[in-house]
Design a protein around this motif. Structure first.
Motif, mmCIF file in Angstrom:
data_model
loop_
_atom_site.group_PDB
_atom_site.id
_atom_site.type_symbol
_atom_site.label_atom_id
_atom_site.label_comp_id
_atom_site.label_asym_id
_atom_site.label_seq_id
_atom_site.Cartn_x
_atom_site.Cartn_y
_atom_site.Cartn_z
ATOM 1 N N GLN A 37 5.889 -4.289 20.386
ATOM 2 C CA GLN A 37 6.744 -4.791 19.302
ATOM 3 C C GLN A 37 6.068 -5.958 18.573
ATOM 4 N N ARG A 38 5.419 -6.831 19.339
ATOM 5 C CA ARG A 38 4.697 -7.952 18.723
ATOM 6 C C ARG A 38 3.550 -7.437 17.862
ATOM 7 N N ALA A 39 2.860 -6.398 18.361
ATOM 8 C CA ALA A 39 1.761 -5.824 17.589
ATOM 9 C C ALA A 39 2.279 -5.209 16.293
ATOM 10 N N ASP A 40 3.403 -4.488 16.372
ATOM 11 C CA ASP A 40 3.994 -3.914 15.158
ATOM 12 C C ASP A 40 4.355 -5.003 14.154
ATOM 13 N N TYR A 41 4.895 -6.115 14.660
ATOM 14 C CA TYR A 41 5.274 -7.213 13.767
ATOM 15 C C TYR A 41 4.059 -7.788 13.050
ATOM 16 N N LEU A 42 2.972 -7.994 13.812
ATOM 17 C CA LEU A 42 1.766 -8.546 13.204
ATOM 18 C C LEU A 42 1.187 -7.588 12.161
ATOM 19 N N LEU A 43 1.200 -6.300 12.466
ATOM 20 C CA LEU A 43 0.701 -5.318 11.497
ATOM 21 C C LEU A 43 1.553 -5.330 10.233
ATOM 22 N N GLU A 44 2.870 -5.461 10.416
ATOM 23 C CA GLU A 44 3.749 -5.517 9.243
ATOM 24 C C GLU A 44 3.457 -6.751 8.394
ATOM 25 N N LYS A 45 3.244 -7.899 9.052
ATOM 26 C CA LYS A 45 2.938 -9.118 8.313
ATOM 27 C C LYS A 45 1.589 -9.020 7.624
ATOM 28 N N LEU A 46 0.603 -8.408 8.290
ATOM 29 C CA LEU A 46 -0.700 -8.220 7.656
ATOM 30 C C LEU A 46 -0.585 -7.309 6.442
ATOM 31 N N GLY A 47 0.205 -6.241 6.564
ATOM 32 C CA GLY A 47 0.397 -5.355 5.424
ATOM 33 C C GLY A 47 1.060 -6.063 4.265
ATOM 34 N N GLU A 48 2.051 -6.897 4.595
ATOM 35 C CA GLU A 48 2.725 -7.675 3.544
ATOM 36 C C GLU A 48 1.754 -8.637 2.874
ATOM 37 N N HIS A 49 0.936 -9.299 3.680
ATOM 38 C CA HIS A 49 -0.028 -10.238 3.120
ATOM 39 C C HIS A 49 -1.076 -9.502 2.286
ATOM 40 N N ALA A 50 -1.466 -8.304 2.753
ATOM 41 C CA ALA A 50 -2.447 -7.523 1.995
ATOM 42 C C ALA A 50 -1.907 -7.157 0.623
ATOM 43 N N SER A 51 -0.621 -6.856 0.546
ATOM 44 C CA SER A 51 -0.048 -6.514 -0.763
ATOM 45 C C SER A 51 -0.037 -7.731 -1.676
ATOM 46 N N HIS A 52 0.187 -8.952 -1.089
ATOM 47 C CA HIS A 52 0.135 -10.164 -1.901
ATOM 48 C C HIS A 52 -1.277 -10.400 -2.448
ATOM 49 N N LEU A 53 -2.274 -9.960 -1.693
ATOM 50 C CA LEU A 53 -3.663 -10.122 -2.121
ATOM 51 C C LEU A 53 -4.113 -9.006 -3.055
ATOM 52 N N GLY A 54 -3.206 -8.062 -3.319
ATOM 53 C CA GLY A 54 -3.533 -6.959 -4.223
ATOM 54 C C GLY A 54 -4.471 -5.938 -3.619
ATOM 55 N N LEU A 55 -4.413 -5.774 -2.300
ATOM 56 C CA LEU A 55 -5.338 -4.861 -1.624
ATOM 57 C C LEU A 55 -4.823 -3.422 -1.558
ATOM 58 N N GLY A 56 -3.620 -3.178 -2.018
ATOM 59 C CA GLY A 56 -3.127 -1.809 -2.053
ATOM 60 C C GLY A 56 -2.506 -1.382 -0.742
ATOM 61 N N LYS A 57 -2.270 -0.078 -0.645
ATOM 62 C CA LYS A 57 -1.552 0.458 0.496
ATOM 63 C C LYS A 57 -2.521 0.978 1.564
ATOM 64 N N ARG A 58 -1.926 1.460 2.682
ATOM 65 C CA ARG A 58 -2.724 2.061 3.747
ATOM 66 C C ARG A 58 -3.500 3.253 3.194
ATOM 67 N N PRO A 59 -4.701 3.500 3.686
ATOM 68 C CA PRO A 59 -5.470 4.648 3.198
ATOM 69 C C PRO A 59 -4.856 5.977 3.616
ATOM 70 N N HIS A 60 -4.084 5.996 4.712
ATOM 71 C CA HIS A 60 -3.476 7.233 5.181
ATOM 72 C C HIS A 60 -1.976 7.013 5.373
ATOM 73 N N PRO A 61 -1.150 7.934 4.899
ATOM 74 C CA PRO A 61 0.297 7.799 5.122
ATOM 75 C C PRO A 61 0.714 8.432 6.448
ATOM 76 N N TYR A 62 -0.240 8.612 7.364
ATOM 77 C CA TYR A 62 0.073 9.215 8.657
ATOM 78 C C TYR A 62 -0.807 8.575 9.712
ATOM 79 N N SER A 63 -0.415 8.765 10.956
ATOM 80 C CA SER A 63 -1.166 8.165 12.065
ATOM 81 C C SER A 63 -2.222 9.135 12.563
ATOM 82 N N ALA A 64 -2.953 8.732 13.596
ATOM 83 C CA ALA A 64 -4.002 9.583 14.150
ATOM 84 C C ALA A 64 -3.407 10.861 14.731
ATOM 85 N N TYR A 65 -4.264 11.878 14.874
ATOM 86 C CA TYR A 65 -3.828 13.196 15.325
ATOM 87 C C TYR A 65 -3.652 13.176 16.842
ATOM 88 N N GLN A 66 -2.613 12.452 17.289
ATOM 89 C CA GLN A 66 -2.367 12.292 18.711
ATOM 90 C C GLN A 66 -0.871 12.141 18.940
#
Length: 887
Positions: A37-66
């Motif tokens: 849960q802590r890891a998910d939170y950090l990833l969410e905050k990094l994604g939010e910060h990335a959008s503030h920096l204008g870095l765009g969205k994730r390269p894939h809208p899906y997770s690994a094939y597992q």
């Protein structure tokens, strides 16, 4: 720098592997020390910060094939897997025997082996551990079964003692009774199947709206539904149907965590791969997660866990990401030697990973959808996930266990027969206790009643409330108030000019005020409630929203403001006829599904009903729906300015083809009131499995009263409205029939015939050509095949004699011609064949040849050619005008 992969997505090169490793190691450390849960939170905050920096969205809208759920996070398996696997093997055999025997005997019945072979474990995990049945103290879950897997459901019911060996032997042989239908059909097996899913795409959207209707009942205080769940098992190819994905956002928006889809991703549709050049599982993950669903992937079986644990550099995941489904299908169809040489040995890391594994070991690497432990973990996660619906993407093999006869083969879906060698291989693979004689005769197998398998099967279903699928056929009866109590205004109208649409809305609005039936009325509209005069319902009963109203509406100061509320009664679905129809079906089948009788009124532009969602209406008929469909602004000339796409000339004709749909086209509100009253009593009190289609229009005119003596004939389909002309004691020279607003043109034509041509005519209001035709067909059948030789239809009684008949409607001529074979006199049908267009009502009716002048000319043509010629000249009618619709 970077490059595009085979899916067209940009892949960046790693210019600093050490830095990358530091980031990934840091994330692993967070998971180890602080949890996911802590890891998910950090990833969410990094994604939010990335959008503030204008870095765009994730390269894939899906997770690994597992798999979504890691091996260490799987809960303990609660059942006896060894017994469940033996039971599943027996079910596979009986399902296979059922189909093969039928086709060996007749060769033309069809059936499906490969779909259930791929889905057996999915079904059995549900049956053993999750699918709750109705019990004495609570209603159970709703399960939408993949239609092509019906043989497996029958095979299980056979072991449960609910179906006999004789019934299994009569698969797809229903005419003489006692056989089993091809797919789930409640109309044909009313105490067994609950939902019809045979038409691809209708199951998914129906499941969503059933889950939503459970919440509607709960929030309105009509039923306790909090513990119930909707499960839908569907195919990956089925997700290409627009209806399959049409309501995904609604399910997420309304937080339907009582809903779970299990998509059987065997990667194949009927002719070949679902996505030969792509990965359908990743595509579906992107679609569902983008719509707001919780996604759980079950791709690899437990046998892969050790390989993934040893794969420190993710060589497997890299290889999987680079593959397309066409390759997966080929590998699935081949043996272990082929998989070793063409998959594992193509990469040094993968080759090292499987060092010491034999071809047989490679053969034993199952897909996740065939692993009870992986599936149970996914089902459990879905049942426990809050605030969002869940989709389980379970990877399987089509034709699993069929070997060279069909496993992962292009032809798997068409496979109906197996030779003796294939049957022996099947027996060996699943360790079936079937001797050679039983194998050759395709005998059904059932363990002894006191065997561990049968005891276990019964215990598991007892723990879940009983057996399913099972359908309830009745519900508590509801007393409908007297028609005079809520419809007197319609039976005894004043002089005001109003439309039949306005009148019907007023009828069910008044019915809502009744203490008994009122709370059970479910008004439904796709959009344009204001167009249909329903704005007063916004404040009166509220618009249902599970969130209530989180804003102050712009029109808050008005008397008819837009009011959304948690206990709202009106379902305003937005611009989705398919969604509104699915919502209507959920309400119209509530008497069976929930034990709560409801009376839904879905009102819509009639052109966007049978023409647009006719398949869903047919499925509702199969499901024995009870309710009213109100086709508003009906007819080809009443909706004058809207043009071709909106003008309806065919819905009544299509409605006539649905066996349990009773279709009416009333001319006056008084007629509509009698029809609604009759229908409500038939469905709520008499519990008839029928529904009513009533077309109404937006043309304002003075309404006519209806004497009590005519009520019965209104329901039969026609009554004598009156006559025009001098009563000399002679019979009328012509009979004029009309329905809907065109009855007024018929009345005007009768007056012209009397005034200008001295022709006396009878006027008949035809409320239902389909009902007249059904009655006449039944009488004809009785006469032809030894029934009642003196049976006379209502048409024959009303139109006896040789007086010519002219019938005019706002629909294609084939509608009025439904009764032509049963009229002994000359019969002329006028209608609105062809495309519609925009103009005034008068111009349109003249264009299509259904106005009063064309009716007069048609009547005179059947009486006196000379009068007919004079009428053509007097009214300016020409052959090229009358045939304008042909061009």
């Amino acid at each position: 720098m970077g490059h595009a992969d085979q899916f067209g997505l940009l892949k960046l090169d790693d210019i600093d592997p050490q830095e990358t490793r530091e980031w990934t190691d840091a994330l692993s450390g967070v998971v180890d020390h602080a949890g996911p849960q802590r890891a998910d939170y950090l990833l969410e905050k990094l994604g939010e910060h990335a959008s503030h920096l204008g870095l765009g969205k994730r390269p894939h809208p899906y997770s690994a094939y597992q798999n979504t759920i890691a091996a260490h996070a799987q809960p303990p398996y609660p059942g006896n897997r060894a017994i469940e696997e033996r039971l599943t093997a027996i079910l596979r055999w009986n399902a296979l025997a059922m189909v093969v025997r039928a086709n060996k005997a007749y060769g033309e019945l069809g059936g499906h082996l490969a779909s259930y072979a791929s889905a057996a474990e999915i079904f059995e995990v549900g049956f053993h551990h999750f699918f709750r049945a109705d019990s004495a103290d609570r209603k159970g879950d709703l399960v939408f079964f993949q239609p092509h897997s019906a043989p497996g459901v029958y095979a299980r019911a056979f072991l449960e003692g609910r179906l006999t060996e004789d019934q299994l032997g009569r698969y797809r042989q229903e005419v003489d009774g006692g056989g089993l239908c091809s797919y789930p059909h409640p109309w044909l097996m009313p105490e067994f199947w609950q939902f019809p899913t045979g038409s691809m795409g209708i199951g998914p959207i129906s499941a969503i709206y059933q889950a939503r209707f459970l919440r509607y009942l709960e929030h309105r205080g009509l039923a306790q539904t909090a513990g119930r769940r909707v499960w839908g098992v569907f195919g990956d190819g089925e997700m290409d149907e627009p209806e399959s994905l049409a309501a995904l956002s609604l399910a997420a928006r309304e937080k339907l965590d009582n809903l779970t889809f299990v998509i059987n991703c065997n990667l194949q549709r009927l002719d070949g791969p679902v996505r030969g050049n792509g990965q359908v599982i990743n595509e579906l993950e992107a679609l569902f997660s983008g719509a707001g669903w919780n996604v759980v992937k079950v791709i690899w079986g437990s046998e892969w866990d050790a390989l993934f644990a040893r794969d420190k550099h993710h060589a497997l995941l890299k290889r999987f990401a680079a593959m397309v489904d066409g390759e997966y299908q080929t590998l699935g169809a081949k043996d272990g030697d082929y998989n070793l040489s063409r998959f594992f040995h193509q990469d040094p890391e993968l080759k090292a990973l499987v060092a010491g594994m034999s071809a047989a070991d490679i053969d034993g690497l199952r897909r996740g959808g065939h692993d009870f432990r992986k599936l149970h973990a996914a089902f459990q996660a879905a049942a426990e996930h809050p605030d969002r619906p869940t989709v389980i993407l379970a990877k399987t093999k089509k034709g699993y266990g069929m070997g060279d006869a069909g496993e992962s083969r292009m032809t798997a879906h068409q496979q109906k027969k197996l030779d003796i060698d294939a049957l022996r291989a099947f027996r060996q693979r699943f360790s079936l206790p079937i001797d050679d004689a039983a194998l050759e005769s395709m005998s059904f197998y059932k363990p002894a009643e006191d065997s561990p398998e049968m005891i276990y099967l019964r215990e598991r279903r007892a723990a879940l409330g009983g057996y399913l699928p099972r359908r309830a056929t009745t519900a508590p009866k509801l007393a409908v108030p007297p028609l005079e109590q809520y419809g007197r205004f319609a039976l005894e109208p004043d002089d005001r000019e109003v439309s039949t649409t306005t009148g019907v809305v007023r009828l069910f609005t008044n019915l809502i005020k009744d203490r008994t039936v009122g709370p059970r009325v479910v008004p439904i509209v796709a959009d344009e409630a204001r167009t249909f005069g329903m704005a007063n319902l916004f404040r009166q009963i509220g618009i249902y929203s599970p969130l209530g109203q989180l804003y102050e509406p712009e029109d808050a100061g008005s008397m008819l403001y837009y009011k959304e509320c948690r206990d709202g009664q009106l379902l305003e679905e937005g611009i989705t006829e398919a969604g509104a129809m699915a919502s209507w079906t959920a309400a119209a089948t509530s008497y069976s599904v929930n034990g709560e009788p409801m009376l839904p009124f879905y009102i819509y532009y009639s052109m966007f009903g049978f023409q647009r969602v006719g398949d869903m209406i047919w499925a509702a008929a199969d499901q024995r729906a009870r309710g009213f469909l109100i086709g508003a602004t009906a007819g080809r000339t009443t909706l004058s300015g809207e043009g071709l796409q909106h003008q309806d000339g065919t819905s009544q004709l299509v409605a006539a083809t649905v066996p349990n749909c009773r279709a009416y086209d009333p001319a006056f509100i008084s007629e509509a009131a009698v029809i609604i009253d009759h229908g409500a009593r038939a469905m709520l009190d008499e519990q008839r499995d029928e529904f009513y289609y009533i077309t109404v229009n937006n043309e304002n005119y003075a309404q006519a009263p209806l004497p009590a003596s005519a009520h019965g004939d209104v329901i039969r389909g026609m009554y004598r409205f009156g006559e025009r002309g001098t009563d000399t004691g002679d019979r009328a020279r012509v009979r004029l029939l009309g329905s809907g607003p065109i009855l007024r043109e018929v009345i005007a034509a009768a007056e012209l015939l009397a005034r200008d041509w001295n022709v006396r005519s009878e006027i008949w209001s035809v409320t239902s050509f389909p009902e007249l035709a059904r009655d006449a067909r039944e009488c004809e059948r009785q006469q032809l095949f030894g029934g009642k030789a003196d049976a006379r239809s209502h048409v024959a009684q009303c139109l006896d004699g040789d007086a010519p008949v002219v019938a005019a409607t706002d629909y294609v001529r084939a509608y009025a011609q439904l009764i032509a074979p049963y009229v002994s006199a000359r019969y002329i049908a006028l209608g609105t064949d062809g495309f519609g267009r925009s103009d005034t009502r008068g111009a349109l009716r003249r264009f299509f040849g259904i106005d009063r002048h064309h009716i007069v000319a048609s009547a005179l043509q059947s009486i006196d050619p000379a009068l007919h010629a004079r009428a053509l000249e007097q009214y300016g009618l020409r052959a090229d005008m009358a045939a304008a619709w042909e061009r």
